[in-house]
Design a protein around this motif. Structure first.
Motif, PDB file in Angstrom:
ATOM      1  N   ILE A  25       0.904  -1.309  -0.150  1.00  0.00           N
ATOM      2  CA  ILE A  25       0.170  -0.052  -0.209  1.00  0.00           C
ATOM      3  C   ILE A  25       0.681   1.281  -0.176  1.00  0.00           C
ATOM      4  O   ILE A  25       0.228   2.321  -0.209  1.00  0.00           O
ATOM      5  N   GLY A  26       2.132   1.077   0.066  1.00  0.00           N
ATOM      6  CA  GLY A  26       2.906   2.321   0.052  1.00  0.00           C
ATOM      7  C   GLY A  26       4.393   1.770  -0.428  1.00  0.00           C
ATOM      8  O   GLY A  26       5.008   0.597  -0.104  1.00  0.00           O
ATOM      9  N   GLU A  27       5.181   2.750  -1.097  1.00  0.00           N
ATOM     10  CA  GLU A  27       6.539   2.431  -1.578  1.00  0.00           C
ATOM     11  C   GLU A  27       7.256   3.660  -1.453  1.00  0.00           C
ATOM     12  O   GLU A  27       6.710   4.773  -1.885  1.00  0.00           O
ATOM     13  N   ALA A  28       8.650   3.609  -1.165  1.00  0.00           N
ATOM     14  CA  ALA A  28       9.528   4.579  -1.191  1.00  0.00           C
ATOM     15  C   ALA A  28      10.925   4.343  -1.396  1.00  0.00           C
ATOM     16  O   ALA A  28      11.401   3.415  -0.991  1.00  0.00           O
ATOM     17  N   GLN A  29      11.692   5.074  -2.155  1.00  0.00           N
ATOM     18  CA  GLN A  29      12.971   4.712  -2.586  1.00  0.00           C
ATOM     19  C   GLN A  29      14.153   4.999  -1.374  1.00  0.00           C
ATOM     20  O   GLN A  29      13.854   5.872  -0.620  1.00  0.00           O
ATOM     21  N   ARG A  30      14.763   4.110  -1.321  1.00  0.00           N
ATOM     22  CA  ARG A  30      15.792   4.180  -0.147  1.00  0.00           C
ATOM     23  C   ARG A  30      17.114   3.842  -0.890  1.00  0.00           C
ATOM     24  O   ARG A  30      17.732   2.836  -1.367  1.00  0.00           O
ATOM     25  N   GLY A  31      17.887   4.922  -1.139  1.00  0.00           N
ATOM     26  CA  GLY A  31      19.195   4.885  -1.682  1.00  0.00           C
ATOM     27  C   GLY A  31      18.955   4.736  -3.346  1.00  0.00           C
ATOM     28  O   GLY A  31      17.888   5.170  -3.583  1.00  0.00           O
ATOM     29  N   GLU A  32      20.067   4.301  -4.039  1.00  0.00           N
ATOM     30  CA  GLU A  32      19.726   4.448  -5.491  1.00  0.00           C
ATOM     31  C   GLU A  32      19.320   3.285  -5.839  1.00  0.00           C
ATOM     32  O   GLU A  32      18.371   3.133  -7.037  1.00  0.00           O
ATOM     33  N   SER A  33      18.987   1.927  -5.222  1.00  0.00           N
ATOM     34  CA  SER A  33      18.524   0.651  -5.830  1.00  0.00           C
ATOM     35  C   SER A  33      17.588  -0.068  -4.767  1.00  0.00           C
ATOM     36  O   SER A  33      16.881  -1.012  -5.050  1.00  0.00           O
ATOM     37  N   SER A  34      17.553   0.443  -3.774  1.00  0.00           N
ATOM     38  CA  SER A  34      16.585  -0.220  -2.641  1.00  0.00           C
ATOM     39  C   SER A  34      15.241   0.663  -2.407  1.00  0.00           C
ATOM     40  O   SER A  34      15.211   1.756  -2.732  1.00  0.00           O
ATOM     41  N   LYS A  35      14.466  -0.119  -1.618  1.00  0.00           N
ATOM     42  CA  LYS A  35      12.939   0.483  -1.530  1.00  0.00           C
ATOM     43  C   LYS A  35      12.602   0.067  -0.010  1.00  0.00           C
ATOM     44  O   LYS A  35      13.105  -0.833   0.545  1.00  0.00           O
TER      45      LYS A  35
END
Length: 256
Positions: A25-35
């Protein structure tokens, strides 16, 4: 992070590894390649998971970390957070992305749940409601604006914020229902500024509140009645949840 008893019963906390089934129900980028993804999971409720490398085109986590993905997630606990090691995709709801009106409504519903569901508390009825709504819209069986309003009514009921369509003063079922921005009243107890609801809108509220499962979607409304229901639910959410999400306004613009 605290989980429900049902989650701990599976041995996840004791073993620091386990499997959950849920909807992203939600997604956010963490760094260049992770979420970081937010999942509404069976027996668990809302939980945030780290997905290392999930943005890489060749990642085995890519498909299952997209918004709306319904999956089985294998997870483990490390250094105070939960990470995903494997995802088995059950349903991607690809059909939601074929129509901007449908997609915008689905994005709003996911955001509503993500922002208002507490973490670590079992929310199985809400998860099932979201599944039914996404399935119906993805298959083209549900008109998105009406589906969104039906979802809101049932979601508020399951959250304990909307018990019935009876008069909030005398608790009787009136022939004519009035709405004043805060709640519903009969003609005898209507307050200054209360507006009468169309009979179809009152009937729609009662139908959704009194039924369960896919049966709640088994009606249609005229454009006039749907527009009034939309206004009523927007005001009710603002008053009782304190939210006026941009995604809801955008979804409304897409269905004009």
């Amino acid at each position: 992070m605290a989980f429900s008893v049902g989650f701990m019963d599976k041995g996840v906390r004791a073993m620091s590894v386990g499997k959950i089934r849920g909807i992203v129900i939600g997604e956010a980028q963490r760094g260049e390649s992770s979420k970081q993804i937010t999942v509404l999971a069976k027996g668990v409720g809302k939980v945030r998971l780290s997905a290392r490398g999930a943005k890489n085109a060749k990642s085995h986590l890519l498909a299952g970390t997209q918004l709306f993905a319904y999956c089985d997630f294998t997870i483990y606990e490390g250094r105070g957070f939960w990470s995903v090691t494997q995802i088995d995709l059950i349903e991607s709801f690809y059909g939601l992305r074929n129509d901007v009106a449908v997609l915008s409504q689905a994005v709003y519903l996911a955001e509503l749940v993500e922002k208002t569901c507490p973490e670590g508390m079992e929310q199985d009825e809400i998860m099932q409601l979201l599944l039914f709504t996404l399935q119906g819209m993805a298959k083209g069986h549900l008109e998105p604006k009406l589906a969104g309003r039906i979802f809101e009514i049932k979601y508020l009921q399951l959250s304990g914020l909307l018990a019935s369509a009876d008069c909030m003063i005398c608790e009787e079922t009136p022939e004519y229902l009035y709405f004043d921005g805060e709640g519903f009243t009969c003609q005898n107890h209507k307050r200054p500024g209360a507006k009468p609801l169309l009979p179809a809108v009152g009937a729609a509220l009662s139908h959704v509140l009194e039924n369960e499962g896919k049966q709640i979607f088994s009606f249609r409304l005229s454009p006039e009645a749907l527009e009034q229901l939309d206004r009523v639910m927007r005001q009710y959410l603002q008053m009782h949840v304190g939210l006026d999400l941009k995604s809801r306004r955008f979804a409304a613009d897409m269905t004009v």
